[in-house]
Write a protein that holds these residues in place. Structure first.
Motif, mmCIF file in Angstrom:
data_model
loop_
_atom_site.group_PDB
_atom_site.id
_atom_site.type_symbol
_atom_site.label_atom_id
_atom_site.label_comp_id
_atom_site.label_asym_id
_atom_site.label_seq_id
_atom_site.Cartn_x
_atom_site.Cartn_y
_atom_site.Cartn_z
ATOM 1 N N VAL A 155 -56.980 -53.480 28.524
ATOM 2 C CA VAL A 155 -55.765 -52.859 29.028
ATOM 3 C C VAL A 155 -55.277 -53.649 30.222
ATOM 4 C CG1 VAL A 155 -54.727 -50.739 29.917
ATOM 5 C CG2 VAL A 155 -56.559 -50.640 28.224
ATOM 6 N N ASP A 156 -54.003 -53.939 30.284
ATOM 7 C CA ASP A 156 -53.458 -54.705 31.383
ATOM 8 C C ASP A 156 -53.671 -53.970 32.704
ATOM 9 O OD1 ASP A 156 -50.717 -55.462 33.071
ATOM 10 O OD2 ASP A 156 -51.724 -57.117 32.037
ATOM 11 N N TRP A 157 -53.899 -54.739 33.764
ATOM 12 C CA TRP A 157 -54.227 -54.115 35.050
ATOM 13 C C TRP A 157 -53.051 -53.347 35.633
ATOM 14 C CZ3 TRP A 157 -51.601 -55.486 39.513
ATOM 15 C CH2 TRP A 157 -50.792 -56.609 39.415
ATOM 16 N N GLN A 158 -51.839 -53.615 35.147
ATOM 17 C CA GLN A 158 -50.687 -52.883 35.642
ATOM 18 C C GLN A 158 -50.441 -51.587 34.869
ATOM 19 O OE1 GLN A 158 -47.373 -55.524 35.539
ATOM 20 N NE2 GLN A 158 -48.091 -56.787 37.216
ATOM 21 N N ASP A 159 -51.210 -51.348 33.777
ATOM 22 C CA ASP A 159 -51.002 -50.148 32.970
ATOM 23 C C ASP A 159 -51.604 -48.950 33.688
ATOM 24 O OD1 ASP A 159 -50.460 -48.368 31.031
ATOM 25 O OD2 ASP A 159 -51.997 -49.072 29.623
ATOM 26 N N HIS B 247 -42.313 -63.335 41.100
ATOM 27 C CA HIS B 247 -42.228 -63.538 42.546
ATOM 28 C C HIS B 247 -41.906 -62.258 43.298
ATOM 29 C CE1 HIS B 247 -42.362 -67.847 41.777
ATOM 30 N NE2 HIS B 247 -41.379 -67.694 40.895
ATOM 31 N N ASP B 248 -41.808 -61.173 42.607
ATOM 32 C CA ASP B 248 -41.526 -59.913 43.266
ATOM 33 C C ASP B 248 -42.657 -59.551 44.224
ATOM 34 O OD1 ASP B 248 -39.970 -57.284 43.391
ATOM 35 O OD2 ASP B 248 -42.002 -56.632 42.858
ATOM 36 N N GLU B 249 -42.322 -58.975 45.338
ATOM 37 C CA GLU B 249 -43.315 -58.682 46.379
ATOM 38 C C GLU B 249 -44.374 -57.700 45.902
ATOM 39 O OE1 GLU B 249 -43.451 -56.996 50.994
ATOM 40 O OE2 GLU B 249 -41.531 -57.250 49.929
ATOM 41 N N VAL B 250 -43.965 -56.645 45.221
ATOM 42 C CA VAL B 250 -44.908 -55.638 44.746
ATOM 43 C C VAL B 250 -45.785 -56.191 43.633
ATOM 44 C CG1 VAL B 250 -45.134 -53.354 43.707
ATOM 45 C CG2 VAL B 250 -43.370 -53.774 45.436
ATOM 46 N N VAL B 251 -45.175 -56.845 42.661
ATOM 47 C CA VAL B 251 -45.935 -57.396 41.539
ATOM 48 C C VAL B 251 -46.902 -58.465 42.015
ATOM 49 C CG1 VAL B 251 -45.733 -58.656 39.367
ATOM 50 C CG2 VAL B 251 -44.093 -56.844 39.917
ATOM 51 N N CYS B 252 -46.417 -59.345 42.872
ATOM 52 C CA CYS B 252 -47.273 -60.413 43.385
ATOM 53 C C CYS B 252 -48.395 -59.856 44.246
ATOM 54 C CB CYS B 252 -46.437 -61.417 44.180
ATOM 55 S SG CYS B 252 -47.330 -62.892 44.668
ATOM 56 N N ARG C 260 -49.896 -56.865 43.960
ATOM 57 C CA ARG C 260 -50.910 -56.278 43.089
ATOM 58 C C ARG C 260 -51.721 -57.355 42.367
ATOM 59 N NH1 ARG C 260 -46.931 -51.661 40.498
ATOM 60 N NH2 ARG C 260 -47.002 -50.193 42.260
ATOM 61 N N LYS C 261 -51.050 -58.409 41.978
ATOM 62 C CA LYS C 261 -51.751 -59.497 41.307
ATOM 63 C C LYS C 261 -52.743 -60.177 42.249
ATOM 64 C CE LYS C 261 -50.893 -63.659 38.575
ATOM 65 N NZ LYS C 261 -49.862 -64.580 38.031
ATOM 66 N N ASN C 262 -52.369 -60.370 43.495
ATOM 67 C CA ASN C 262 -53.296 -60.945 44.477
ATOM 68 C C ASN C 262 -54.509 -60.053 44.681
ATOM 69 O OD1 ASN C 262 -51.670 -63.180 44.870
ATOM 70 N ND2 ASN C 262 -50.589 -62.275 46.617
ATOM 71 N N THR C 263 -54.300 -58.750 44.690
ATOM 72 C CA THR C 263 -55.429 -57.825 44.831
ATOM 73 C C THR C 263 -56.387 -57.946 43.659
ATOM 74 O OG1 THR C 263 -54.003 -56.296 46.045
ATOM 75 C CG2 THR C 263 -56.052 -55.417 45.170
ATOM 76 N N GLY D 248 -56.147 -44.009 43.248
ATOM 77 C CA GLY D 248 -55.403 -43.528 44.394
ATOM 78 C C GLY D 248 -55.074 -44.598 45.411
ATOM 79 N N MET D 249 -55.386 -45.869 45.126
ATOM 80 C CA MET D 249 -55.123 -46.952 46.069
ATOM 81 C C MET D 249 -54.250 -47.994 45.382
ATOM 82 S SD MET D 249 -58.733 -47.597 48.029
ATOM 83 C CE MET D 249 -57.932 -48.818 49.046
ATOM 84 N N ASP D 250 -53.047 -48.126 45.837
ATOM 85 C CA ASP D 250 -52.140 -49.136 45.310
ATOM 86 C C ASP D 250 -52.065 -50.258 46.336
ATOM 87 O OD1 ASP D 250 -50.374 -50.514 43.789
ATOM 88 O OD2 ASP D 250 -48.647 -49.249 44.262
ATOM 89 N N LEU D 251 -53.154 -51.033 46.421
ATOM 90 C CA LEU D 251 -53.263 -52.067 47.444
ATOM 91 C C LEU D 251 -52.490 -53.308 47.019
ATOM 92 C CD1 LEU D 251 -54.556 -52.856 50.129
ATOM 93 C CD2 LEU D 251 -56.526 -53.714 48.862
ATOM 94 N N LYS D 252 -51.675 -53.799 47.906
ATOM 95 C CA LYS D 252 -50.871 -54.987 47.636
ATOM 96 C C LYS D 252 -51.083 -55.985 48.765
ATOM 97 C CE LYS D 252 -47.327 -52.230 47.336
ATOM 98 N NZ LYS D 252 -47.997 -50.953 47.044
ATOM 99 N N LEU D 253 -51.578 -57.183 48.406
ATOM 100 C CA LEU D 253 -51.844 -58.242 49.376
ATOM 101 C C LEU D 253 -50.736 -59.278 49.296
ATOM 102 C CD1 LEU D 253 -55.683 -58.840 48.896
ATOM 103 C CD2 LEU D 253 -54.551 -57.471 50.631
#
Length: 511
Positions: A124-128, A158-163, A165-168, A185-190
């Motif tokens: 399952v994709d990590w964004q699902d 290059h979107d800030e949110v997508v990028c 989450r991908k970095n995390t 419960g943690m939507d961590l974005k680096l």
């Protein structure tokens, strides 16, 4: 066989129960309106079959009638696809095994894995987040960044949110020790800046850890020894020279001292209590070590700055020779038992596993302190005049108080008075000794200038102001004249040789 009892009947169908065939009728009956009405009334009693255009996966075919060949074929095809997918999963697991790089047969599956809800988390994709209980009730808002006009609702990589989450998600690949949350419960974005900083920090820490591990394995650290030294110590115990090694009793910038119980080894007289002085095989803590041994004529032909281990062995051998000279002159000091590479076995100064205290730590009466000063003065004179040695590191830290006497230790850096800096080392010793005893209230303690002249036998004039800089300048000039004189004489005319200095010493083949 009598077949009269066999009742003829309609043939059985393997596809299930077959409805009785309709009675034949004429063309006129078929065209009659009465027959059409009757057939329409009979059609209301048949079960409604699923629309053949529907997806077979979205219809529960287990409750449908199997009188239709199409429905039955779809059920069989669905069962075949599931078995085929299960076989693909087994082959994929067997082929990949525990390898970090895996091959997926996802494109060859017949059934959509997301509809069956039997796929693993890795599929399952990590964004699902459809099955995330913390996010199921939250609407998904598409960020509006990067574009304007007609493309304002388009989101790129290059979107800030997508990028973020991908970095995390990528943190687990190179930094497993960094805690980034469990995903519930943690939507961590680096951000890219934070991600790159963390990545560089983790790589630097890994390299530093590798360097420290390599250094620890190839050098003697504080209160620890490298594998080579442990092997030498083990051989001493297994050969009977030592009964056991009890532990570390002292550490310094140049060596680590261990207490041990003596045994018996060939014809050597091993005391009941001994110490192992293990010289450190790294020069990081004592980088100017070569200053004391490079210009010593006894080792000038064997000195090699490019080989630290050989320098350490020369350092241990030098202390053995210096202690042997001092023992012959009856100066209280440890007795050398054996030298093996960079490990020096000495007699123990103390009693019942308790080492003798240093002169700086012992509390003596005024009379005992005055006697200690005269003892040190006498030993310095004997070392300089008879042993032809200058301690070069004499202070209250290298003097022990045992059985009412002062004992000298740590003479590995001791040099001869003919050393290019021998008189400077002697002046430094005199300064340490004079300062210590004057602080302890010994009125008879000589000044540093008087103590230097008394020990060396020289008569360097002392000005009325007792300027230390001028005194040292005269010492340096005297050392220069002595060095020129020594070079003219040559090292063969030195008064003291290294013959018969020390206990049995057998260098190894790699020495």
């Amino acid at each position: 066989m009598d077949q009269t009892g066999v009742i003829a009947g309609p043939p059985k169908s393997p596809w299930g129960s077959v409805a009785p065939s309709a009675p034949s009728c004429s063309l006129a009956d078929v065209m009659s309106e009465q027959l059409a009405t009757q057939l329409e009334e009979e059609n209301h009693d048949f079960p409604t079959l699923p629309d053949p255009s529907l997806d077979p996966l979205s219809v529960d075919l287990s409750e449908a009638e199997t009188t239709s060949d199409m429905v039955l074929a779809k059920m069989l095809q669905l069962q075949f696809d599931k078995e085929f997918d299960d076989q693909l999963k087994r082959e994929e697991k067997k082929f990949n095994g525990d390898s970090k790089v895996s091959i997926s047969f996802e494109n060859y599956r017949k059934v959509n894995p997301y509809e069956g809800s039997e796929s693993s988390e890795d599929e399952v994709d990590w964004q699902d987040t459809r099955d995330d209980p913390y996010k199921a009730d939250k609407p998904v808002i598409t960020p509006r960044k990067g574009f304007t006009g007609k493309g304002k609702n388009i989101t790129t990589k290059h979107d800030e949110v997508v990028c973020g989450r991908k970095n995390t998600a990528r943190m687990d690949n190179f930094a497993p020790e960094v805690l980034v949350g469990d995903g519930l419960g943690m939507d961590l974005k680096l951000s890219n800046q934070v991600f790159n900083s963390l990545k560089q920090h983790c790589h630097s820490e890994q390299r530093r850890s590798a360097r420290l591990h390599d250094k620890r394995e190839h050098s003697t650290a504080e209160q620890a020894v490298d594998p080579r030294t442990r092997l030498l110590m083990y051989k001493m115990v297994s050969s009977g020279l030592l009964e056991n090694i009890n532990g570390c009793i002292s550490t310094g910038k140049e060596s680590v001292v261990f207490h041990a119980d003596g045994g018996s080894f060939e014809d050597l007289q091993v005391p009941g209590e001994v110490v192992l002085k293990v010289f450190k095989t790294t020069l990081n803590e004592f980088k100017n070590r070569d200053r004391y041994i490079r210009d010593d004529y006894r080792f000038i032909d064997r000195f090699s700055k490019l080989n630290p281990r050989k320098v350490i062995r020369l350092w241990a051998e030098k202390e053995m020779h210096n202690l042997t000279r001092m023992r012959k002159a009856e100066i209280p000091c440890p007795e050398v038992v054996l030298l093996k590479k960079h490990i020096l076995v000495l007699s123990f100064i103390g009693k019942d596993h308790v080492p003798a205290p240093k002169l700086k730590d012992v509390k003596l009466s005024s009379d005992d302190m005055r006697d200690a000063f005269y003892m040190v003065l006498h030993m310095m004179q004997v070392m300089y005049q008879e042993c032809k040695l200058v301690h070069a590191d004499l202070s209250e830290y290298n003097m022990l108080w045992h059985e009412g006497k002062v004992w000298l230790i740590d003479v590995s850096q001791s040099v001869e008075p003919t050393h290019p800096h021998g008189l400077e080392f002697l002046f430094r010793d005199c300064r340490n000794v004079s300062t210590f005893f004057q602080r302890r209230g010994v009125g008879e303690a000589l000044s540093v200038f008087e103590l230097f002249n008394t020990v060396s036998g020289l008569d360097i004039s002392i000005g009325a102001e007792e300027n230390e800089a001028e005194f040292i300048a005269e010492i340096v000039a005297l050392e220069k004249r002595n060095e020129d004189h020594v070079q003219r004489r040559g090292k063969k005319n030195f008064p003291v040789s290294m013959e018969d200095e020390g206990p049995p010493f057998k260098p190894d083949a790699d020495d």
